[in-house]
Write an enzyme that holds these catalytic residues in place. Structure first.
Site, PDB file in Angstrom:
ATOM      1  CB  CYS A  18      -1.043   0.052   1.220  1.00 46.55           C
ATOM      2  SG  CYS A  18      -1.849  -1.329   1.568  1.00 46.55           S
ATOM      3  CB  CYS A 257      11.621  -3.062   2.551  1.00 49.50           C
ATOM      4  SG  CYS A 257      11.485  -3.783   1.097  1.00 49.50           S
ATOM      5  CB  SER A 304      12.017  -0.989 -11.666  1.00 48.21           C
ATOM      6  OG  SER A 304      11.383  -2.106 -12.101  1.00 48.21           O
ATOM      7  CG  ASP A 366      12.671  -8.159 -15.460  1.00 54.74           C
ATOM      8  OD1 ASP A 366      12.119  -6.893 -15.034  1.00 54.74           O
ATOM      9  OD2 ASP A 366      11.484  -8.934 -15.649  1.00 54.74           O
ATOM     10  CG  ASP A 367      11.929  -5.636 -11.210  1.00 56.31           C
ATOM     11  OD1 ASP A 367      11.362  -6.471 -10.869  1.00 56.31           O
ATOM     12  OD2 ASP A 367      11.301  -4.782 -12.145  1.00 56.31           O
ATOM     13  CB  CYS A 403       8.330 -10.666   1.843  1.00 57.09           C
ATOM     14  SG  CYS A 403       8.058  -9.177   2.614  1.00 57.09           S
ATOM     15  CB  CYS A 454      14.311  -5.845   5.755  1.00 57.21           C
ATOM     16  SG  CYS A 454      13.826  -7.576   5.451  1.00 57.21           S
ATOM     17  CB  CYS A 457      12.834 -11.725  -0.187  1.00 56.40           C
ATOM     18  SG  CYS A 457      13.279  -9.997  -0.560  1.00 56.40           S
TER      19      CYS A 457
HETATM   20  S1  SF4 Z   1      11.761  -9.783   3.022  1.00 57.58           S
HETATM   21 FE1  SF4 Z   1      12.278  -8.607   0.933  1.00 57.58          FE
HETATM   22  S2  SF4 Z   1      10.480  -7.367   0.254  1.00 57.58           S
HETATM   23 FE2  SF4 Z   1      10.195  -8.004   2.307  1.00 57.58          FE
HETATM   24  S3  SF4 Z   1      10.552  -6.286   3.553  1.00 57.58           S
HETATM   25 FE3  SF4 Z   1      12.433  -7.756   3.574  1.00 57.58          FE
HETATM   26  S4  SF4 Z   1      13.538  -7.037   1.680  1.00 57.58           S
HETATM   27 FE4  SF4 Z   1      11.479  -6.053   1.352  1.00 57.58          FE
END
Ligand code: SF4
Length: 486
Positions: A18, A257, A304, A366-367, A403, A454, A457
């Site tokens: 969001c 993130c 992106s 690509d991203d 995630c 973070c 993922c």
């Molecule tokens: S797990 Fe990946 S997508 Fe989720 S907050 Fe962490 S870095 Fe971002």
């Protein structure tokens, strides 16, 4: 930034939860400012849009399914008069995507009304739901945002102060949140202890008011000057008393993130002093060093992938070319093509330029690759358009872990790289070669003021602990045991 080839198809990207926006500006058309802010943030969610206004006595609200300019017209905006507005665009990750779940969420606490809009996901709300039931509080929907609002409401009822309600929520609920909250007379903005999801604070010229937005492009859209970010664990309140700040919860190790830089954010947004566009260009340059290939043309998958492709071209010396055209006017709410139409290859979102591609060896930037479905179709599409070779280069590492912080990948079995070897992924997608940026390379590309990210993922190192039940559902334990997870 959804890049499915087909509108309405589950996209092959991690989808952002969001966007939130808030403004305190007595005497201004706050609903219109919120509308402009949400339009700038539309890429973060296209399922629903809503604005709630505090007019000194009560909260007025309008929200509906659809894009911002489908939900709001002059008539709706004319009804939303007040000093404070909060707004939200939604991509559902928790609790469904119907009207009932659209935000802002309004709660009545005795005579007090509050409206709340949330970006992120609270990791495990089951215990809190039980706690609320014990407090005699009924929940009407399934969203974690309602759980947050009702928890705040419990303490407002007890202590009579919204700020202590927010503190209670911050102590009792964990996960990722950037939240804006409006009462009839004040605007609040607060962020989780790790600062996982972004939230920036800005000021309108001539001291006309304050603005908060998920990204700085939302501040720019209403002419607000960036002041600073809302800090992890901080509560900001703006009212007739001015701007006040206090720490709602002790900040934890920062874990912003990293995917915001890769994919979610608009390229003109700035996080912690780093312009997203420049970070993407550097990602491309680093990828060119890490994964070179002989080719005739570099092209980027819009949006992106384009700055990344420019960076790859710069470093590799291979010319950049436009080979894919994106239709910018298709959101997820549009009518889904039938299976028959899909088989006919109706390309609604992306279309190749055969005259640029024919006979060429392409490096396609690509991203990310999450499920693999879009990449496969992309490669097919480029070969059909006459590409001699297609070498796929990805500016994020392999997505190996789900995630739990506001993105729609919540189980490992959806992630192609978690289930197939590198060679199998390459064969599945049908490209001539495939390479991903290293995690070190991705970090190196981002020159921000803070280095706490973070990257769970990619690494499986989660900054906020994932409770047992959720781990099981996500198939984490089956693969990793206790592995790198906290
Ligand atoms: S797990 Fe990946 S997508 Fe989720 S907050 Fe962490 S870095 Fe971002």
């Amino acid at each position: 930034m959804t890049t499915s080839l087909f509108a309405g198809e589950r996209p092959d990207r991690p989808e952002e939860a969001c966007a939130v926006f808030g403004v305190y500006a007595p005497g201004e058309d706050v609903a219109r400012l919120a509308c402009f802010g949400l339009q700038a943030l539309q890429h973060r969610g296209q399922e629903s849009a809503g604005i709630a206004v505090g007019d000194g006595d009560t909260i007025l609200i309008h929200k509906d399914l659809g894009l911002v300019d489908q939900v709001f017209d002059e008539e709706e905006l004319a009804h939303l008069k007040g000093d404070i507005a909060i707004g939200h665009t939604r991509y559902s990750t928790a609790g469904g995507g119907g009207w009932k779940e659209s935000q802002p969420h309004v709660s009545a606490i005795d005579d007090e009304l509050i409206a709340l809009a949330h970006n992120g996901t609270l990791v495990d709300t089951a215990p809190q739901r039980a706690w609320l039931a014990n407090e005699g509080v009924q929940l009407y929907g399934h969203t974690d945002s309602e759980v947050a609002a009702r928890t705040i409401g419990v303490d407002i009822r007890r202590a009579g102060r919204i700020r202590s309600g927010i503190k209670l929520m911050m102590q009792q609920l964990h996960g990722a949140y950037a939240i804006v909250l409006a009462s009839p007379t004040a605007l609040y903005a607060f962020r989780d202890a790790c600062g996982i999801r972004p939230l920036s604070l800005g000021r309108l010229p001539n001291e006309r008011g304050w603005v908060v937005a998920s990204e700085t492009c939302g501040l720019d859209a209403v002419g607000a000057q960036f002041v600073r970010d809302v800090e992890p664990g901080e509560i900001v309140k703006v009212s007739s008393a001015g701007l006040e700040s206090e720490q709602g919860i002790e900040p934890a190790k920062r874990a912003f993130c990293i995917f915001e830089y890769v994919y979610f954010a608009r390229p003109d947004s700035v996080f912690d002093g780093e312009v997203v566009y420049h970070a993407r260009r550097r990602m491309g340059r680093i990828l060119a060093c890490e994964a070179p290939v002989e080719a005739d043309m570099v092209l980027g998958v819009p949006d992106s992938g384009v700055p990344c492709a420019l960076g790859y071209a710069e470093k590799s010396g291979i010319p950049y070319g436009d080979g894919i055209v994106k239709n910018r006017y298709v959101g997820r709410t549009f009518i889904q093509p039938t299976q028959e139409m899909r088989q006919m290859g109706i390309r609604i979102k992306l279309n190749p330029l055969p005259s640029m591609i024919r006979g060429k060896r392409l490096v396609v930037i690509d991203d990310s690759i999450v499920r693999g479905n879009t990449s496969k179709k992309l490669v097919e599409m480029l070969r059909d358009a006459g590409a001699a070779e297609v070498h796929l280069r990805i500016v994020s590492p392999e997505v190996m872990w789900p995630c739990f912080y506001g993105i729609d990948t919540d189980t490992r079995d959806q992630l192609i790289s978690a289930n197939l070897s590198h060679d199998e992924v390459c064969r599945h997608i049908g490209c001539d070669s495939l390479a991903f940026i290293s995690l070190d390379g991705l970090h190196e590309a981002i020159h921000s003021d803070h280095d706490g990210f973070c990257d769970a993922c990619f690494s499986g190192v989660y900054p906020v602990a994932i409770p047992g039940q959720l781990r099981q559902k996500a198939c984490l334990d089956a693969v990793s045991g206790d592995g790198p997870l906290p």
